[in-house]
Design an enzyme around this catalytic site. Structure first.
Site, mmCIF file in Angstrom:
data_model
loop_
_atom_site.group_PDB
_atom_site.id
_atom_site.type_symbol
_atom_site.label_atom_id
_atom_site.label_comp_id
_atom_site.label_asym_id
_atom_site.label_seq_id
_atom_site.Cartn_x
_atom_site.Cartn_y
_atom_site.Cartn_z
ATOM 1 N N SER A 291 0.809 -1.205 0.000
ATOM 2 C CA SER A 291 0.000 0.000 0.000
ATOM 3 C C SER A 291 0.855 1.273 0.000
ATOM 4 O O SER A 291 1.532 1.553 -0.977
ATOM 5 C CB SER A 291 -0.950 -0.055 1.200
ATOM 6 O OG SER A 291 -2.002 0.838 1.061
ATOM 7 N N ASP A 302 10.829 5.557 -9.700
ATOM 8 C CA ASP A 302 10.473 6.277 -10.923
ATOM 9 C C ASP A 302 11.207 7.609 -11.054
ATOM 10 O O ASP A 302 11.614 8.006 -12.155
ATOM 11 C CB ASP A 302 8.968 6.541 -10.969
ATOM 12 C CG ASP A 302 8.171 5.297 -11.335
ATOM 13 O OD1 ASP A 302 8.791 4.249 -11.571
ATOM 14 O OD2 ASP A 302 6.932 5.377 -11.365
ATOM 15 N N LYS A 316 -0.692 -3.943 -3.541
ATOM 16 C CA LYS A 316 -1.971 -3.323 -3.196
ATOM 17 C C LYS A 316 -1.964 -1.896 -3.721
ATOM 18 O O LYS A 316 -1.307 -1.024 -3.166
ATOM 19 C CB LYS A 316 -2.188 -3.327 -1.685
ATOM 20 C CG LYS A 316 -3.526 -2.705 -1.302
ATOM 21 C CD LYS A 316 -3.696 -2.636 0.185
ATOM 22 C CE LYS A 316 -5.021 -1.960 0.516
ATOM 23 N NZ LYS A 316 -5.092 -0.581 0.015
#
Length: 472
Positions: A291, A302, A316
């Site tokens: 999560s 990224d 998740k």
């Protein structure tokens, strides 16, 4: 030799208020006003089906109870994270993500018929009163907890700040009584230190309310020492609050996107305003990083301000919110936890069902994942023979397991444990009686300490250190 992972998780996991190793959802404040209601015919159908259940079923259920059952099933059917919550469940959930509750400051777990203390927080009433790991709580305020659930125990032990709870515990065969005044307890979720080569280390166990402030304190300390390279450990971190993970990301991610939350009809884009991103990160993950942990790891990956090291995360990628349900004379304090959105990373990657794939994959072993410091204490104060069952037996079995004498844990002196004890005794020039006597236990502690010093290597942490030394 294969570890019984379920048992290992059960024994060493930290249990505070809710449950063991369940991913706490990314949680946001969210409200929609809608005029979309079921038709009169649909409502009439619901009434008639409820009536069938009440009239025909052998059990004696009230309509209130049947409504609870109906909505429990409804939300469970939506997806695996949505949930219909009774007042106590809602309160426990809110406290779990806030990181605060009023109580005495212990971690508990049900083991066999007992509620057992598996952790005592520093600076809490429980610590000051003298409660210890391994204590069996047999009663609270005169009400027996033997054979009861952890939920039963939580209801009795927690309470209003400033009130007193009387705890009866069983320790080494003797009973003790403690009168403890409840206080506000903040669950510590941030640990930090400086490693060799001036590398900072931060471990975050959950994204609770205010944890970003604690991370900032760690970074302030690192700044004083000129530390730029940081290992950020989110292994076994189940997630938490969306606002908190965004704040923490902003400490590291340069100006630009962090995460996009996509609702049914609109989206929220969270961006960093940091124009002086000065740290280089190695983020440690495993399959229990979920999560909010995944938002953090993927954003770091990224935006190229660090690498992810470890194993693929849980996967998740959805967001939940807590909605207060309408109140009636018999229904007050009920809430619904509902999945309202999914999220994507700065590169457009959706984590749901896929997880964060590490830049450098390093498998974790049981010791580095759960830590030898979580092994139960073996006090070596009483002996155990065949057929005995006790937490001390379990502690001995843990040591025998890691030393290669046993393949599973049962907390009972069964045939395989007796045989393992005999072999250990023989290998260490003790009389091979198969009885877990005090001398054998002391030798087990000695040998296990030697094992930890010589064999325990956190491979993922070691690889992170290597990354900072070599740049790859």
């Amino acid at each position: 030799m294969k570890i019984n992972k379920k048992l290992l998780i059960k024994i060493v996991a930290i249990v505070v208020a809710l449950s063991i190793f369940v991913a706490v959802p990314v949680y946001s404040q969210f409200f929609i006003i809608s005029t979309d209601f079921p038709t009169d015919k649909q409502m009439d159908y619901i009434k008639k089906v409820l009536q069938v259940a009440k009239v025909y079923h052998i059990g004696k259920y009230s309509y209130d109870e049947l409504i609870d059952m109906m909505f429990t099933g409804l939300f469970k059917s939506l997806d695996k994270y949505s949930e219909y919550m009774k007042p106590q469940q809602a309160q426990d959930f809110t406290q779990s993500v806030s990181g605060e509750f009023s109580g005495i400051g212990i971690q508990i777990e049900k083991q066999e018929d007992y509620i057992v203390v598996v952790g005592v927080f520093d600076g809490t009433p429980a610590k000051e009163a003298g409660l210890k790991v391994g204590d069996k709580i047999i009663a609270a305020d005169g009400k027996s907890l033997v054979g009861k659930t952890t939920d039963d125990a939580v209801k009795l032990i927690r309470g209003q700040e400033g009130t007193t709870v009387v705890i009866d515990i069983l320790r080494d065969g003797k009973t003790y009584r403690f009168s403890i005044v409840r206080r506000k307890i903040k669950i510590p979720v941030v640990e930090y230190k400086v490693l060799d080569n001036n590398i900072g280390y931060i471990k975050l166990t959950q994204f609770t309310q205010g944890c970003s402030n604690d991370v900032k304190k760690a970074l302030d300390e690192f700044d004083k020492k000129g530390i730029k390279n940081i290992i950020f450990d989110i292994r076994n971190n189940p997630g938490g609050l969306l606002d908190e993970v965004v704040k923490i990301c902003e400490y590291f991610v340069p100006e630009g996107p962090i995460v996009t939350i996509e609702y049914n009809t609109f989206k929220d884009e969270y961006k960093s305003k940091n124009n002086n991103a000065k740290y280089r990160l190695a983020v440690l993950t495993n399959e229990s990083s979920a999560s909010a942990s995944e938002i953090f790891a993927q954003a770091i990956k990224d935006r190229k301000v660090g690498v992810v090291i470890g194993t693929k995360t849980y996967g998740k990628g959805t967001v939940q919110t807590l909605v207060s349900l309408p109140e009636t004379d018999t229904k007050k304090g009920y809430k619904a936890k509902v999945t309202v959105a999914k999220y994507k990373s700065p590169s457009g990657y959706y984590v749901e069902g896929k997880g964060v794939v590490p830049d450098i994959e390093i498998q974790d072993d049981s010791l580095s994942q759960f830590g030898p410091d979580k092994i139960l204490s073996l006090s070596a104060t009483k002996k155990f023979k065949k057929g005995d069952m006790d937490l001390e037996v379990l502690a001995a079995q843990q040591r025998l397991f890691y030393l290669g004498y046993l393949s599973s844990w049962t907390a009972k002196m069964d045939d395989s444990t007796v045989a393992a004890v005999k072999k250990f005794q023989k290998d260490n020039r003790l009389y091979p009686s198969g009885v877990l006597d005090i001398t054998t236990q002391k030798k087990l502690n000695e040998k296990f300490s030697e094992f930890v010093k010589s064999k325990y290597v956190d491979k993922q942490l070691e690889r992170a250190n290597q990354y900072f030394k070599t740049g790859k």
